[in-house]
Design an enzyme around this catalytic site. Structure first.
Site, PDB file in Angstrom:
ATOM      1  N   ASP A  42     -43.699  81.404  18.183  1.00 17.92           N
ATOM      2  CA  ASP A  42     -45.001  81.275  17.574  1.00 17.92           C
ATOM      3  C   ASP A  42     -44.946  81.785  16.129  1.00 17.92           C
ATOM      4  OD1 ASP A  42     -47.654  80.561  17.925  1.00 17.92           O
ATOM      5  OD2 ASP A  42     -48.242  82.678  18.049  1.00 17.92           O
ATOM      6  N   ALA A  43     -44.320  82.947  15.942  1.00 17.32           N
ATOM      7  CA  ALA A  43     -44.233  83.529  14.605  1.00 17.32           C
ATOM      8  C   ALA A  43     -43.417  82.604  13.698  1.00 17.32           C
ATOM      9  CB  ALA A  43     -43.594  84.912  14.695  1.00 17.32           C
ATOM     10  N   LEU A  89     -37.491  67.220  15.634  1.00 16.62           N
ATOM     11  CA  LEU A  89     -38.744  66.465  15.797  1.00 16.62           C
ATOM     12  C   LEU A  89     -39.820  67.100  14.932  1.00 16.62           C
ATOM     13  CD1 LEU A  89     -38.819  66.165  19.710  1.00 16.62           C
ATOM     14  CD2 LEU A  89     -38.582  64.251  18.111  1.00 16.62           C
ATOM     15  N   GLU A 119     -42.974  62.770  27.739  1.00 13.78           N
ATOM     16  CA  GLU A 119     -42.036  63.587  28.502  1.00 13.78           C
ATOM     17  C   GLU A 119     -42.134  65.066  28.164  1.00 13.78           C
ATOM     18  OE1 GLU A 119     -38.052  62.400  26.778  1.00 13.78           O
ATOM     19  OE2 GLU A 119     -38.961  60.417  26.957  1.00 13.78           O
ATOM     20  N   LYS A 121     -41.163  68.626  26.707  1.00 11.22           N
ATOM     21  CA  LYS A 121     -40.276  69.146  25.666  1.00 11.22           C
ATOM     22  C   LYS A 121     -39.601  70.366  26.273  1.00 11.22           C
ATOM     23  CE  LYS A 121     -40.029  70.320  20.777  1.00 11.22           C
ATOM     24  NZ  LYS A 121     -39.117  71.441  20.911  1.00 11.22           N
ATOM     25  N   ARG A 142     -25.722  71.062  19.085  1.00 10.98           N
ATOM     26  CA  ARG A 142     -26.280  70.334  17.965  1.00 10.98           C
ATOM     27  C   ARG A 142     -25.751  70.872  16.627  1.00 10.98           C
ATOM     28  NH1 ARG A 142     -32.623  69.875  16.875  1.00 10.98           N
ATOM     29  NH2 ARG A 142     -32.428  72.124  16.757  1.00 10.98           N
ATOM     30  N   GLU A 176     -30.999  68.414  26.828  1.00  7.51           N
ATOM     31  CA  GLU A 176     -31.264  69.835  26.620  1.00  7.51           C
ATOM     32  C   GLU A 176     -30.599  70.623  27.741  1.00  7.51           C
ATOM     33  OE1 GLU A 176     -33.065  70.079  23.888  1.00  7.51           O
ATOM     34  OE2 GLU A 176     -34.086  72.024  23.909  1.00  7.51           O
ATOM     35  N   CYS A 435     -43.734 105.926  49.501  1.00  6.46           N
ATOM     36  CA  CYS A 435     -44.081 107.305  49.843  1.00  6.46           C
ATOM     37  C   CYS A 435     -43.630 107.540  51.285  1.00  6.46           C
ATOM     38  CB  CYS A 435     -45.591 107.504  49.717  1.00  6.46           C
ATOM     39  SG  CYS A 435     -46.143 109.085  50.362  1.00  6.46           S
TER      40      CYS A 435
HETATM   41  S1  IVH Z   1     -35.807  63.698  21.605  1.00  6.95           S
HETATM   42  C1  IVH Z   1     -34.221  61.943  17.873  1.00  6.95           C
HETATM   43  N1  IVH Z   1     -36.807  64.550  23.852  1.00  6.95           N
HETATM   44  O1  IVH Z   1     -36.661  69.396  20.926  1.00  6.95           O
HETATM   45  C2  IVH Z   1     -35.060  62.651  18.861  1.00  6.95           C
HETATM   46  N2  IVH Z   1     -36.026  66.140  22.296  1.00  6.95           N
HETATM   47  O2  IVH Z   1     -37.793  70.311  18.388  1.00  6.95           O
HETATM   48  C3  IVH Z   1     -34.415  63.860  19.317  1.00  6.95           C
HETATM   49  N3  IVH Z   1     -36.201  68.463  23.067  1.00  6.95           N
HETATM   50  O3  IVH Z   1     -33.915  68.640  18.939  1.00  6.95           O
HETATM   51  C4  IVH Z   1     -34.997  64.602  20.359  1.00  6.95           C
HETATM   52  N4  IVH Z   1     -37.076  68.023  25.007  1.00  6.95           N
HETATM   53  O4  IVH Z   1     -33.523  69.721  21.293  1.00  6.95           O
HETATM   54  C5  IVH Z   1     -36.250  64.887  22.677  1.00  6.95           C
HETATM   55  N5  IVH Z   1     -37.703  65.178  25.897  1.00  6.95           N
HETATM   56  C6  IVH Z   1     -37.140  65.510  24.737  1.00  6.95           C
HETATM   57  C7  IVH Z   1     -36.890  66.846  24.378  1.00  6.95           C
HETATM   58  C8  IVH Z   1     -36.329  67.122  23.144  1.00  6.95           C
HETATM   59  C9  IVH Z   1     -36.647  68.980  24.204  1.00  6.95           C
HETATM   60  C10 IVH Z   1     -35.686  69.268  21.928  1.00  6.95           C
HETATM   61  C11 IVH Z   1     -34.468  68.715  21.265  1.00  6.95           C
HETATM   62  C12 IVH Z   1     -34.907  68.493  19.849  1.00  6.95           C
HETATM   63  C13 IVH Z   1     -35.981  69.510  19.702  1.00  6.95           C
HETATM   64  C14 IVH Z   1     -36.887  69.270  18.536  1.00  6.95           C
END
Ligand code: IVH
Length: 708
Positions: A42-43, A89, A119, A121, A142, A176, A435
């Site tokens: 968050d920070a 993203l 989907e 994240k 990555r 991931e 106890c």
């Molecule tokens: S697509 C080119 N789908 O979120 C698109 N990323 O903040 C690439 N991530 O780098 C990512 N769930 O590590 C995609 N369902 C999902 C994801 C996802 C987690 C991660 C991924 C990405 C990061 C971006």
């Protein structure tokens, strides 16, 4: 709708901007290198948004080191080039921002997007897994997006990444790697047993585990694929993948044997409109707290290959996908103290006192700590910065200390040497300390509990009366209530004839309560109201419950091996109390329940291990096979029923009662002033009934249980 309360850091001038860029770069570098950062998500997000806002106003001052322009925001780590950059993203934080984003995408491609993949994240680390002719070849992080680190050594302990695919294809699967909650607990236990410091949170654990070489122990993580692309020698597969919609790429990958989110409650779904996307976003937000793994948002992607191609990508992120971020559920705060509270069964439970911190819309000042061994295992110290997790209605918990933030001023946590309630000794032979006086340590609390509305429901027996009875030496456990004499009560302060007679009448009624209530009154650890009802319905008589061994108890829905063993052990301890209750003529049977077949008989073999719903239940019952949740104020015929009585009613009518709404909920009974549960049910498309409709559905069973 998911509330987004994120704000941006306000940067007043160029110096503040430069300092913010420096802080973000250091945090991002640490995060991508080791998964550890002094900033929680968050920070970091607030800082990054402040930087972006400053840059929008002062485009000529943008620094090269700014995280906004970078491919992945981190320092270069590793030397394996990615064939296609691993992008990040862009984020949105509200329905409005999402609608603005879709409009700009549609303007760019010149037509509406008619298929969106929605989907989870996943909150882990992005990796690329290369397969050649169907065999696993390489696992790469990555890194900075253009090149990553070879972490193939770790692939064997990653669940969901098979050694061989179902077809001999050459392909790169991207996704991931994360630790599920179970893997995190298990991983931390294993790690600390080997003298390692605990991981602060599951993401940190996944990052550390992936990079660790030559560990003497194995810690598992899980892979979720979210995309795939061809490698230079993929042959025809290259063209096929390039034309498939994203959703079909995911199905194809799953068909190869690679794990995706498809089997989870937050599986990717297709939505045709922005409104449909928002419904799914809200549903995923509602499910978040109960998921067995962490997510930090929802990813929404244009599904069609042509839409993706025409939208293209920037240097940092694709234009056809967006991350819809959920509010942070993890924050770093300080552990100020540990309190030790003695429960009604004599268990001495530690509780963490925290520097108050705002998480997911509420202020968190306390968190659960399981037991002393857990504190030792996690090496928690007073003054530690700790990672605290709280989502939805769940009780906040400390994930672990953030070890790299230690200053050296932290001090050990003192464990009590005697019971903090009564000063007696402590039985430390089990993980949870107790106890030595057991239930007698909090005798008033345990008798009051037994007399409570959801147990024996003895009207007129509040805590003050119980204190009087205990102080006068008339009650040493709740079975003594049933042998109280009129004269004994009359001799007590403020006990006139009327209150005495009323109390004696209420005790007489209590003697006839069904077994489920009597069993619940025993206060067996881990068996609350609903579990007590299930046990009573399954066994039908107290004799059978007491005679059940660990294996038999596990036949009751929701009882696993550990709980079964704990219940058996506790029933041994409670045997004298149960005998006293029997002698006092207290009811030891459950009306309407049919006892299970005797062990070793043919019926028993036929019933098998799956037998759970005995006790007169069958498919003719109106709620058979349904999970029902009740919320809000009941009205009409149900007006006077407590929640517990509502749950009893649901179970008599063949259903299962639950307190939280999930995808498994079949029906929500929503009365007046129903709040978040109703919203969640609406988000998930769960059927909702008002109390009057429900009363009609279960009418016959309503009358049957009126006097229980
Ligand atoms: S697509 C080119 N789908 O979120 C698109 N990323 O903040 C690439 N991530 O780098 C990512 N769930 O590590 C995609 N369902 C999902 C994801 C996802 C987690 C991660 C991924 C990405 C990061 C971006």
């Amino acid at each position: 709708m998911v509330a987004m309360t994120n704000s941006a850091a306000v940067l007043a001038d160029a110096a503040a901007y430069a300092a913010a860029v420096e802080q973000a770069s250091v945090a991002a570098a640490a995060y991508y290198a080791t998964g550890e950062s002094a900033l929680d998500d968050d920070a970091y997000d607030r800082l990054a948004r402040g930087i972006a806002a400053y840059e929008a106003d002062h485009p000529e001052e943008v620094l090269a080191a700014s995280p906004t322009g970078k491919v992945a925001g981190g320092a270069a780590v590793g030397d394996v080039p990615h064939t296609v950059p691993m992008l990040s993203l862009d984020n949105v934080f509200s329905a409005e921002q999402f609608a603005t984003w879709t409009a700009s995408l549609e303007r760019r491609i010149g037509r509406p997007v008619t298929a969106w993949s929605v989907e989870p994240k996943l909150d882990g680390l992005a990796v690329a897994a290369r397969y050649r002719d169907g065999r696993f070849e390489r696992l790469i992080t990555r890194g900075d997006g253009t090149a990553g680190e070879d972490v193939s050594h770790a692939a064997g302990a990653v669940v969901g990444l098979p050694e061989r695919l179902a077809e001999p294809v050459t392909i790169e699967v991207r996704g991931e790697i994360l630790m599920t909650n179970d893997q995190f607990d298990q991983g931390n236990a294993t790690r600390t047993e080997h003298g390692g410091a605990p991981f602060a949170n599951p993401r940190n654990g996944a990052a550390g585990t992936l990079r660790a070489k030559d560990r003497a122990y194995r810690v598992e993580t899980t892979f979720f694929a979210y995309g795939a692309l061809p490698l230079p020698d993929s042959g025809e597969l290259g063209e096929t993948l390039a034309e498939l919609p994203h959703s079909e790429v995911l199905s194809y990958v799953a068909g190869l044997g690679v794990h995706t989110a498809a089997g989870t409650d937050v599986a990717p779904v297709l939505a045709a409109t922005v409104e449909e996307v928002q419904v799914r976003v809200d549903a995923i937000g509602s499910l978040r707290a109960e998921l067995p793994f962490g997510i930090d948002g929802i990813v929404i992607k244009a599904d069609l290959a042509a839409d993706q191609r025409e939208a293209g990508s920037g240097t940092r992120a694709p234009r056809w996908a967006i991350a819809y971020k959920l509010p942070a559920v993890e924050k770093i705060t300080r552990l100020l103290a540990v309190e030790w509270n003695v429960g009604r069964t004599g268990i001495i439970a530690p509780r963490a006192v925290l520097e108050p911190v705002e998480i997911d819309g509420s202020t968190v000042g306390y968190a659960t700590l399981h037991n002393p061994a857990d504190i030792t295992r996690r090496d928690l110290r007073l003054g530690d910065q700790v990672m605290v997790y709280k989502a939805g209605d769940i009780i906040p918990r400390i994930e672990a200390p953030v070890v790299h933030l230690r200053t050296g001023d932290e001090t050990p946590i003192d464990f009590p040497e005697s019971c903090p309630q009564c000063g007696s000794g402590i039985d430390t032979s089990e993980q949870r300390w107790r106890c030595t006086r057991g239930r007698n340590c909090r005798l008033v609390a345990s008798v009051s509990y037994a007399a409570g509305r959801d147990q024996l429901d003895i009207e007129g027996l509040g805590a003050t009366r119980v204190v009087q009875l205990v102080d006068a030496g008339l009650v040493a456990d709740f079975a003594d209530l049933f042998t109280l004499e009129r004269e004994q009560l009359l001799a007590l302060d403020r006990m006139g004839e009327t209150s005495t007679d009323n109390l004696l009448a209420a005790i007489e009624t209590a003697r006839t309560r069904p077994l489920s209530r009597v069993f619940c009154a025993l206060g067996v650890r881990g068996t609350g109201r609903s579990m007590s009802r299930r046990i009573a319905r399954y066994f039908a008589t107290m004799d059978r419950i007491v005679a059940a061994d660990v294996e038999t108890l596990q036949r009751v829905d929701g009882i696993g091996k550990e709980k079964a063993a704990a219940v058996v052990a506790e029933l041994v301890e409670l045997a004298p109390l149960i005998d006293k209750l029997v002698a006092a003529g207290v009811t030891m049977t459950e009306p309407g329940a049919t006892p299970p077949p005797e062990p070793g008989t043919e019926e028993e073999a036929a019933a098998g291990a799956g037998a759970e719903a005995v006790g007169g239940t069958g498919s003719t019952l109106p709620l058979a096979g349904m999970t029902v949740v009740v919320t809000g104020a009941m009205s009409g015929a149900l007006e006077k029923l407590s929640r517990n009585q509502m749950n009893e009613l649901i179970e008599r009518a063949g259903g299962k009662s639950s307190s939280s709404v999930s995808q498994r909920t079949s029906l929500l009974v929503a009365g007046d002033k129903a709040g978040s549960k109703r919203t969640k049910a609406e988000d998930l498309g769960v059927r909702i009934a008002v109390p009057e409709e429900f009363a009609e559905l279960v009418g016959a069973f309503l009358a049957a249980g009126e006097d229980t």
